[in-house]
Design a protein around this motif. Sequence first.
Motif, mmCIF file in Angstrom:
data_model
loop_
_atom_site.group_PDB
_atom_site.id
_atom_site.type_symbol
_atom_site.label_atom_id
_atom_site.label_comp_id
_atom_site.label_asym_id
_atom_site.label_seq_id
_atom_site.Cartn_x
_atom_site.Cartn_y
_atom_site.Cartn_z
ATOM 1 N N PRO A 1 0.829 -1.218 0.000
ATOM 2 C CA PRO A 1 0.000 0.000 0.000
ATOM 3 C C PRO A 1 0.862 1.266 0.000
ATOM 4 C CG PRO A 1 -0.773 -1.544 1.656
ATOM 5 C CD PRO A 1 0.523 -2.086 1.131
ATOM 6 N N ILE A 2 0.382 2.286 -0.704
ATOM 7 C CA ILE A 2 1.141 3.529 -0.832
ATOM 8 C C ILE A 2 1.394 4.177 0.525
ATOM 9 C CG2 ILE A 2 1.064 5.885 -1.749
ATOM 10 C CD1 ILE A 2 -0.314 4.715 -4.239
ATOM 11 N N TYR A 3 0.372 4.173 1.408
ATOM 12 C CA TYR A 3 0.566 4.801 2.717
ATOM 13 C C TYR A 3 1.707 4.133 3.479
ATOM 14 C CZ TYR A 3 -1.550 1.030 5.415
ATOM 15 O OH TYR A 3 -1.790 -0.173 6.005
ATOM 16 N N SER A 4 1.815 2.810 3.314
ATOM 17 C CA SER A 4 2.860 2.054 3.997
ATOM 18 C C SER A 4 4.238 2.383 3.411
ATOM 19 C CB SER A 4 2.552 0.564 3.868
ATOM 20 O OG SER A 4 3.527 -0.201 4.509
ATOM 21 N N GLN A 5 4.311 2.495 2.089
ATOM 22 C CA GLN A 5 5.573 2.858 1.443
ATOM 23 C C GLN A 5 5.997 4.268 1.857
ATOM 24 O OE1 GLN A 5 5.876 1.791 -2.846
ATOM 25 N NE2 GLN A 5 3.847 0.870 -2.542
ATOM 26 N N LEU A 6 5.023 5.152 1.944
ATOM 27 C CA LEU A 6 5.310 6.525 2.355
ATOM 28 C C LEU A 6 5.797 6.553 3.811
ATOM 29 C CD1 LEU A 6 5.226 9.286 1.057
ATOM 30 C CD2 LEU A 6 2.827 9.461 1.692
ATOM 31 N N ALA A 7 5.181 5.749 4.669
ATOM 32 C CA ALA A 7 5.618 5.663 6.070
ATOM 33 C C ALA A 7 7.050 5.121 6.148
ATOM 34 C CB ALA A 7 4.666 4.785 6.876
ATOM 35 N N ASP A 8 7.348 4.098 5.345
ATOM 36 C CA ASP A 8 8.709 3.550 5.323
ATOM 37 C C ASP A 8 9.712 4.617 4.892
ATOM 38 O OD1 ASP A 8 7.804 1.074 6.109
ATOM 39 O OD2 ASP A 8 7.911 0.185 4.099
ATOM 40 N N LYS A 9 9.333 5.389 3.889
ATOM 41 C CA LYS A 9 10.228 6.434 3.379
ATOM 42 C C LYS A 9 10.499 7.490 4.468
ATOM 43 C CE LYS A 9 11.670 8.544 -0.600
ATOM 44 N NZ LYS A 9 12.527 7.886 -1.509
ATOM 45 N N ILE A 10 9.460 7.889 5.175
ATOM 46 C CA ILE A 10 9.640 8.875 6.248
ATOM 47 C C ILE A 10 10.492 8.275 7.375
ATOM 48 C CG2 ILE A 10 8.422 10.179 8.043
ATOM 49 C CD1 ILE A 10 6.134 10.535 5.927
ATOM 50 N N ASN A 11 10.245 7.010 7.703
ATOM 51 C CA ASN A 11 11.064 6.337 8.724
ATOM 52 C C ASN A 11 12.542 6.354 8.338
ATOM 53 O OD1 ASN A 11 9.041 5.688 10.515
ATOM 54 N ND2 ASN A 11 8.632 3.707 9.564
ATOM 55 N N ARG A 12 12.814 6.080 7.083
ATOM 56 C CA ARG A 12 14.207 6.058 6.624
ATOM 57 C C ARG A 12 14.817 7.465 6.640
ATOM 58 N NH1 ARG A 12 15.428 1.072 4.786
ATOM 59 N NH2 ARG A 12 13.631 -0.273 4.447
ATOM 60 N N GLN A 13 14.012 8.460 6.337
ATOM 61 C CA GLN A 13 14.508 9.835 6.407
ATOM 62 C C GLN A 13 14.851 10.204 7.851
ATOM 63 O OE1 GLN A 13 11.184 11.798 4.417
ATOM 64 N NE2 GLN A 13 12.586 12.419 2.795
ATOM 65 N N ILE A 14 14.078 9.696 8.796
ATOM 66 C CA ILE A 14 14.361 9.964 10.203
ATOM 67 C C ILE A 14 15.641 9.239 10.616
ATOM 68 C CG2 ILE A 14 13.541 9.601 12.563
ATOM 69 C CD1 ILE A 14 10.649 9.956 11.402
ATOM 70 N N LEU A 15 15.774 7.967 10.221
ATOM 71 C CA LEU A 15 16.959 7.204 10.598
ATOM 72 C C LEU A 15 18.234 7.763 9.982
ATOM 73 C CD1 LEU A 15 15.735 3.517 10.505
ATOM 74 C CD2 LEU A 15 16.219 4.960 12.468
ATOM 75 N N SER A 16 18.129 8.265 8.765
ATOM 76 C CA SER A 16 19.319 8.816 8.103
ATOM 77 C C SER A 16 19.593 10.254 8.551
ATOM 78 C CB SER A 16 19.147 8.761 6.591
ATOM 79 O OG SER A 16 18.129 9.668 6.175
ATOM 80 N N ARG A 17 18.760 10.750 9.435
ATOM 81 C CA ARG A 17 18.873 12.107 10.001
ATOM 82 C C ARG A 17 18.593 13.201 8.969
ATOM 83 N NH1 ARG A 17 19.960 11.004 15.028
ATOM 84 N NH2 ARG A 17 21.502 9.466 15.613
ATOM 85 N N GLU A 18 17.986 12.803 7.850
ATOM 86 C CA GLU A 18 17.485 13.816 6.918
ATOM 87 C C GLU A 18 16.367 14.596 7.611
ATOM 88 O OE1 GLU A 18 15.373 13.774 2.538
ATOM 89 O OE2 GLU A 18 16.634 12.087 3.101
ATOM 90 N N LEU A 19 15.585 13.879 8.415
ATOM 91 C CA LEU A 19 14.597 14.490 9.304
ATOM 92 C C LEU A 19 15.100 14.256 10.727
ATOM 93 C CD1 LEU A 19 11.212 13.275 7.741
ATOM 94 C CD2 LEU A 19 12.049 15.625 7.846
ATOM 95 N N LYS A 20 15.219 15.308 11.492
ATOM 96 C CA LYS A 20 15.756 15.204 12.850
ATOM 97 C C LYS A 20 14.634 15.255 13.891
ATOM 98 C CE LYS A 20 20.066 17.389 11.476
ATOM 99 N NZ LYS A 20 19.822 17.228 10.066
ATOM 100 N N PRO A 21 14.912 14.752 15.108
ATOM 101 C CA PRO A 21 13.903 14.839 16.165
ATOM 102 C C PRO A 21 13.402 16.277 16.320
ATOM 103 C CG PRO A 21 15.741 13.508 16.877
ATOM 104 C CD PRO A 21 16.137 14.111 15.557
ATOM 105 N N GLY A 22 12.097 16.442 16.360
ATOM 106 C CA GLY A 22 11.496 17.763 16.512
ATOM 107 C C GLY A 22 11.213 18.471 15.196
ATOM 108 N N ASP A 23 11.728 17.922 14.077
ATOM 109 C CA ASP A 23 11.455 18.550 12.778
ATOM 110 C C ASP A 23 9.978 18.455 12.427
ATOM 111 O OD1 ASP A 23 14.044 19.294 12.311
ATOM 112 O OD2 ASP A 23 14.407 17.860 10.684
ATOM 113 N N LYS A 24 9.507 19.488 11.763
ATOM 114 C CA LYS A 24 8.116 19.495 11.309
ATOM 115 C C LYS A 24 8.020 18.807 9.949
ATOM 116 C CE LYS A 24 4.257 22.567 10.339
ATOM 117 N NZ LYS A 24 3.797 23.947 10.259
ATOM 118 N N LEU A 25 7.038 17.931 9.802
ATOM 119 C CA LEU A 25 6.798 17.278 8.516
ATOM 120 C C LEU A 25 5.979 18.223 7.639
ATOM 121 C CD1 LEU A 25 5.810 13.661 9.632
ATOM 122 C CD2 LEU A 25 8.050 14.504 8.954
ATOM 123 N N PRO A 26 6.042 18.031 6.331
ATOM 124 C CA PRO A 26 5.189 18.852 5.461
ATOM 125 C C PRO A 26 3.723 18.636 5.827
ATOM 126 C CG PRO A 26 6.706 17.503 4.164
ATOM 127 C CD PRO A 26 6.819 17.052 5.584
#
Length: 126
Positions: free
Chosen positions: A10-35
């Motif tokens: 499912p697309i929502y699941s793929q999108l969640a995985d992508k956001i998770n990976r962005q968090i793990l790679s520190r592209e998104l940091k703790p406290g960052d606002k999502l779009p």
Amino acid sequence: MTDIFQSTQPIYSQLADKINRQILSRELKPGDKLPSVRELALQVNVNPNTVQRTYRELEGMKIVESKRGQGTFVTEDQEILKTMRERLKKDEISQFVKGMHAMGYTDEEIEAGLHRFLHNKKGDQI
């Protein structure tokens, strides 16, 4: 985040995985606002309801939190982020091992090949 989505998940699941990976790679940091839901829907060319479901799933896992009137933010809880990191590592290893088993490799062959790969300082073929 303009990748083409796979039809096997499912697309929502793929999108969640992508956001998770962005968090793990520190592209998104703790406290960052999502779009915002609408912004992300436009970025990835999906229905806003799909993004809303993605955010709801991530909230359910406590990886992100919504703040009324402010948006959705990456959690600052380091324990949750550590748990998420370990879970994703386990999932990746599991997928790798299943693929190797499907090709007929034994656990010993996988372990030896992985050991050689990780300790190969010159980048030679294994």
